[in-house]
Design a protein around this motif. Structure first.
Motif, short mmCIF file in Angstrom:
data_model
loop_
_atom_site.label_atom_id
_atom_site.label_comp_id
_atom_site.label_asym_id
_atom_site.label_seq_id
_atom_site.Cartn_x
_atom_site.Cartn_y
_atom_site.Cartn_z
N GLU A 216 0.94 -1.38 -0.09
CA GLU A 216 -0.02 0.04 0.03
C GLU A 216 0.75 1.33 0.15
OE1 GLU A 216 -3.73 -1.27 2.79
OE2 GLU A 216 -2.41 0.32 3.55
N THR A 217 1.99 1.05 0.73
CA THR A 217 2.62 2.44 0.75
C THR A 217 4.04 2.45 -0.11
OG1 THR A 217 2.77 1.50 3.08
CG2 THR A 217 4.41 3.38 2.10
N LEU A 219 2.38 1.50 -3.40
CA LEU A 219 1.91 2.35 -4.32
C LEU A 219 1.47 4.04 -3.72
CD1 LEU A 219 -0.70 -0.72 -4.39
CD2 LEU A 219 1.42 -0.47 -6.65
N LYS A 220 1.49 4.17 -2.96
CA LYS A 220 0.67 5.58 -2.83
C LYS A 220 2.79 7.10 -3.09
CE LYS A 220 -2.99 4.40 -0.19
NZ LYS A 220 -3.60 3.61 0.33
N SER A 221 3.34 5.69 -2.42
CA SER A 221 5.15 7.06 -2.61
C SER A 221 4.64 7.88 -4.15
CB SER A 221 5.91 6.21 -2.51
OG SER A 221 6.04 5.00 -3.85
N PRO A 222 5.35 8.59 -4.40
CA PRO A 222 6.03 9.31 -5.20
C PRO A 222 6.28 8.11 -6.83
CG PRO A 222 6.87 10.70 -3.93
CD PRO A 222 6.01 9.33 -3.20
#
Lengths: 328, 345
Positions: A216-217, A219-222
């Motif tokens: 999840e993390t 995928l949400k990173s820049p």
């Protein structure tokens, strides 16, 4: 009730509870009659770690059924993840004068004394799955090559992407042998392809929940939108990550290629559903190889110090057919 | 004017609570500010599939699970007790729900009720050991902590039981009021906890038992009933967290579910300003504590801090908050403040 009575009751309850928790004490479930006059059968003592995972259960089952098929007398001992139990079992094997001792050690260190006792008794030792530190104290080790597993995962990914990918990696528990070696093997191959880059690497602790949370993390990173491939050190983390990828509105197996290691049943199910691309097998079905080796040793033939297990690479193209033959 | 006086009392209560948990709030604010500057995309939130989607939402989502357990743990710790078995109860709760659903073909609501009743019973068992056998709480709950995971493994037969049931999966994956379901569950649990302890005498009883058990018993406080209640409530909270955890990965993972959760929950309570010696407690503080820890974990992920060293920055942050809250730390700050005030006057 006097306080002494309360005390006694508490002790009794606790004792009952503790006994209840150990469904069966460590010991010799199939101890044979050691004084049998005509000993034509090969007798093998096997100290297994426990029954902590599906992998381990399949491992035990394979060895037991192969012993039965070859008419070998197997004295099986489940150590319930405790080294003391394994040492006790090994000493029992010496007393029972078995022909070969098979040991799947729960930890690497501290086996010298008991292994020396076995050597003095003249019984050959075969290790499976995990190794002990001192190479002189065992005849051979039968087990997986974690580094090679990592290399195989990398090679599959190179083939599937034409040597061009933005990869994220879910590592195993920090410090664990499979995590260190699988990472090493994977990066060794990837390093030869300049257009394959591992942009993020974090521990998912070999569990589904952490695998999902870390993905999840990622995928949400820049850099999230640029990810094209995932390498997970085991299937469970990949299965968790698949859920995170779906939640992000992407298609696992299409938008992001996924390769993991172990080859558990659930991974084959995911491949049939098209969500996982490839799993590199870490084979627990060591039975046949183990008893081939034991027969070699007893016949006086030389055996290599490390016998690598036969392991396959499975992809989703053939998963629907492969899953029928999976036993764990 | 009963309404007016209620409002005044409520706002006074809110101010008092905020003051009690100011350090945890301050730490959370600092951490968010740090991320605003150094972490890209941290505050990005968009609307996707009918709910909000973003890193902050993830923190709320994962933090809620720990926070729910921390709410139960707060009440236990307020009685000068501790519950080490919550992680094991999480595993058992998930195992019961998934195995009923998958292996017995039970409807999802039966599976959930059975899991919650089991957790309630396990909490009651802890309470009974503490109250009637007068075991020390740390020992009494250690029994279930050690044995419980084995029980969960027995229930699942040592396998990871996966399910596809959309109802059970909703608790960990669905959305309510545009937020993940666990957030609503947390609001419910915290609301019930706050109502029970702040609108009835129960809260005062809990604090008095934690402050001085014998004195409160002599004063007529039903200390045994109070203790039974807090352990049972804590068990229930852990059971709810167990449902959320197994729902989240659509599988009961008896070996890993709730692993080390007891320590996270205790830490959240301590960060939230509740003393392990018992007495005054802050439910809201524990929730902030849980969110702080989750935000910290997320920050380390986003900054690509390697997993080997990630515990170190976490430990430093926790130590700082705890130092600020300690009596010695508070005294130091008070002295520093009065000196400043004296200097400017």
């Amino acid at each position: 009730m006097t306080s002494a009575n309360v005390h006694r009751l508490a002790v009794a309850l606790l004792a009952a509870l503790l006994v209840g928790c150990h469904k069966s004490g460590p010991g010799e479930t199939a101890a044979g009659d050691s004084s049998s006059a005509a000993r034509t059968k090969i007798r093998v003592g096997f100290s297994q770690i426990g029954a902590e995972s599906d992998w381990r259960k399949a491992n035990t089952e394979s060895i037991k059924s192969e012993a039965a098929a070859r008419g070998v007398e197997l004295i099986f001992s489940d150590a319930q993840q405790k080294k003391e139990n394994q040492i006790k079992a090994l000493r029992n094997f010496i007393v029972q004068d078995v022909d070969v001792i098979v040991l799947a050690p729960v930890v690497k260190t501290g086996w010298e004394p008991v292994l020396k006792e076995i050597r003095d008794a003249g019984i050959p030792v075969v290790l499976t799955d995990r190794r002990v530190e001192n190479e002189d104290l065992y005849r051979t080790f039968i087990g997986a090559d974690f580094v090679e597993e990592g290399r195989r995962a990398a090679r599959w990914l190179v083939d599937a992407t034409g040597g061009k990918a933005v990869i994220v990696e879910l590592e195993g528990t920090p410090g664990a042998d499979p995590a260190i070696d699988r990472k090493k093997g994977f990066h060794e191959v990837i390093a030869q392809y300049p257009e394959m880059k591992v942009i993020k690497s974090q521990s998912g602790e070999f569990t589904r929940a952490k695998g999902r949370e870390v993905m999840e993390t990622f995928l949400k990173s820049p850099e999230g939108p640029s990810i094209t491939a995932l390498f997970a050190h085991n299937d469970d983390m990949a299965l968790g990550a698949i859920q995170a990828i779906e939640e992000a509105g992407l298609k696992p197996g299409e938008d992001i290629l996924i390769v993991s290691i172990d080859g558990v049943y659930a991974a084959f199910e995911a491949m049939v559903a098209g969500k996982l691309n490839c799993t590199v097998e870490c084979n627990p079905l060591l039975g046949p190889q183990l008893f081939d080796t034991i027969e070699d040793i007893l016949a006086g033939r030389d055996v290599p110090k490390w016998i690598k297990t036969e392991e396959g690479v499975f992809t989703r193209e053939t998963a629907a057919e492969d899953i029928k033959h999976r036993r764990y | 004017m009963p309404l007016q006086s209620t409002m005044i009392e409520l706002s006074r209560h809110i101010v008092r609570t905020l003051l009690g948990i100011k350090w945890a709030l301050l730490a959370l604010a600092l951490l968010l500010a740090f991320n605003a500057i150094f972490t890209d995309n941290f505050f990005e939130i968009r609307f996707q599939d009918g709910h909000l989607y973003g890193t902050l939402i993830d923190i709320l989502n994962h933090g809620s699970k720990v926070a729910i357990v921390a709410v139960g743990m707060t009440l236990v710790i307020a009685t000068a007790g501790v519950d080490l078995s919550v992680g094991a109860i999480v595993a058992i709760s998930g195992a019961v729900a998934a195995s009923l659903l998958v292996e017995r073909g039970a409807p999802w609501y039966v599976a959930i009720v059975a899991a919650l009743v089991t957790s309630l019973a396990l909490g009651l068992w802890n309470g009974a050991l503490v109250v009637w056998l007068r075991l020390q709480p740390i020992v009494a709950t250690l029994i279930l902590m050690v044995a419980g995971r084995g029980v969960a493994q027995l229930i699942t037969d040592g396998r990871i039981i996966t399910f596809e049931d959309s109802h059970l999966a909703w608790f960990g994956n669905g959305a309510l009021f545009a937020l993940p379901v666990p957030v609503t569950m947390l609001a419910l649990v915290a609301g019930v906890g706050a109502l029970l302890t702040r609108r009835t005498a129960l809260g005062m009883f809990i604090e008095s038992v934690g402050d001085n058990e014998q004195a409160s018993r002599l004063a007529g406080v039903p200390d045994r009933a109070v203790k039974l209640f807090v352990y049972t409530f804590c068990g229930l909270c852990a059971g709810i967290a167990g449902i959320i955890e197994c729902s989240y990965i659509k599988a009961a993972d008896a070996n890993n579910a709730g692993q080390l959760l007891e320590l996270d929950a205790i830490l959240a309570v301590v960060i939230g300003g509740t003393s392990l010696m018992g007495g005054r407690f802050f439910i809201l503080g524990s929730i902030v504590g849980a969110l702080l820890m989750q935000a910290l974990t997320k920050t380390l992920y986003m900054l690509d801090v390697s997993a080997d060293i990630a515990p170190a920055p976490k430990a430093i942050a926790v130590v700082l908050v705890c130092l600020l809250q300690s009596p010695a730390g508070r005294e130091l700050i008070a002295r520093w403040r009065s000196r400043r005030r004296g200097g400017s006057a």
